[in-house]
Design an enzyme around this catalytic site. Sequence first.
Site, PDB file in Angstrom:
ATOM      1  NE  ARG A  51      -1.622  -2.259   2.758  1.00  0.00           N
ATOM      2  CZ  ARG A  51      -1.710  -3.528   2.357  1.00  0.00           C
ATOM      3  NH1 ARG A  51      -2.744  -3.906   1.694  1.00  0.00           N
ATOM      4  NH2 ARG A  51      -0.773  -4.425   2.642  1.00  0.00           N
ATOM      5  CB  THR A  52       3.369   2.586   2.364  1.00  0.00           C
ATOM      6  OG1 THR A  52       2.596   2.074   3.442  1.00  0.00           O
ATOM      7  CG2 THR A  52       3.905   3.954   2.731  1.00  0.00           C
ATOM      8  CE  LYS A  80      26.997  -2.645  -5.188  1.00  0.00           C
ATOM      9  NZ  LYS A  80      27.108  -1.504  -6.099  1.00  0.00           N
ATOM     10  NE  ARG A 101       6.985   0.672   5.050  1.00  0.00           N
ATOM     11  CZ  ARG A 101       5.781   0.114   4.966  1.00  0.00           C
ATOM     12  NH1 ARG A 101       5.670  -1.165   4.663  1.00  0.00           N
ATOM     13  NH2 ARG A 101       4.697   0.824   5.186  1.00  0.00           N
ATOM     14  CG  HIS A 129       3.265   3.765   8.744  1.00  0.00           C
ATOM     15  ND1 HIS A 129       3.408   4.628   7.672  1.00  0.00           N
ATOM     16  CD2 HIS A 129       2.871   2.571   8.221  1.00  0.00           C
ATOM     17  CE1 HIS A 129       3.117   3.968   6.558  1.00  0.00           C
ATOM     18  NE2 HIS A 129       2.779   2.733   6.856  1.00  0.00           N
TER      19      HIS A 129
END
Length: 355
Positions: A51-52, A80, A101, A129
Amino acid sequence: MRHLLEPTNLSVKEIDQIMERALDIIAHREKYAEACKGKKLATLFFEPSTRTRLSFTAAMMELGGNVLGFSDANSSSVSKGETIADTIRVISCFADIVAMRHPKEGAPWIAKNYSGVPVINAGDGGHNHPTQTLTDMLTIKRELGHFDHLTIGLCGDLKYGRTVHSLIKAMSRYEGTRYVLISPKELQLPSYMTEEMKRDGIPFKEVGSIEEAMPELDVLYMTRVQQERFADKAEYERLKLAFILDEAKMKYGKKDMIVLHPLPRVGEITEGVDNDPRAAYFRQVENGKFVRMSLILTLLDWRDQKDNIIDPEEIQMEGATCKNPHCITTKEAVRQRFYVDEKGVKRCMYCDNEV
Ligand code: CP
């Protein structure tokens, strides 16, 4: 420039402005079709999302802008060993705004210190959030019409549920908000949250079942138990379906209450509830796109404003380290930083956990 790392980075008035703009976008989609022409949004997702990430992408596309980024840390140079600080410095050369995120708590606070463009926290571990909160609030606005005098039931994983933490921070600023907490003992709200609520005189109580809470609720906010935050998988299996909302339990609710869920759901709301008009969780998903359109436009408008995120005063704790296994300091070699809250408790500057 301004960033959005947690909901309180926005004043109540600014949240109102973002809501009003989202409602205008819904009413006049065509007016915004080229509002971000020539602008680029970078979506940096170090943790899975449906969704986000996709609603940010859809939001920027509907504004006439472009999107770049990655949906998996393994496809970036982070695999890396590149740091968040260096990653964000690089991305600032390519994009006008970033949505990020990260599985570790506090990661966006590092990003914003090194970024040349606005940073939006799209979820950091079990911490915050804020764009889900804006989504939840737009849904409450559209479904119930107001934010004052609401009794909000929060059910499920209140310990790791970052959407719950951010929703409490935002809604506690409105007149008459009360909370009813429904969770297994092991998944209760973190102490830094309950201490803050007690300090601010925010009424809350804990009850043992959904049925007990239901009659007084205006909003029931269901959450899934967050499997990915558990070190002990057997513990997750034991707790995952401690509270299930089904059609029988909906009968205890008021006629005009609503059920929200940030989704994904994994069994805590049965499909039988979906047909109940009070089940607002799929309407909530669509609101996520509109409110993110509004937020992108607003943060780009605010490019010349000063960053308003003020860290608490730092204290020296020679040799101390944050013991929260989910804190960004356990992953990256950043300087350990601490502060003291109003109760005299020493906390990590990144994840807010007690040290
Ligand atoms: N609500 C939410 O954050 O969903 P995703 O994890 O799919 O982005």
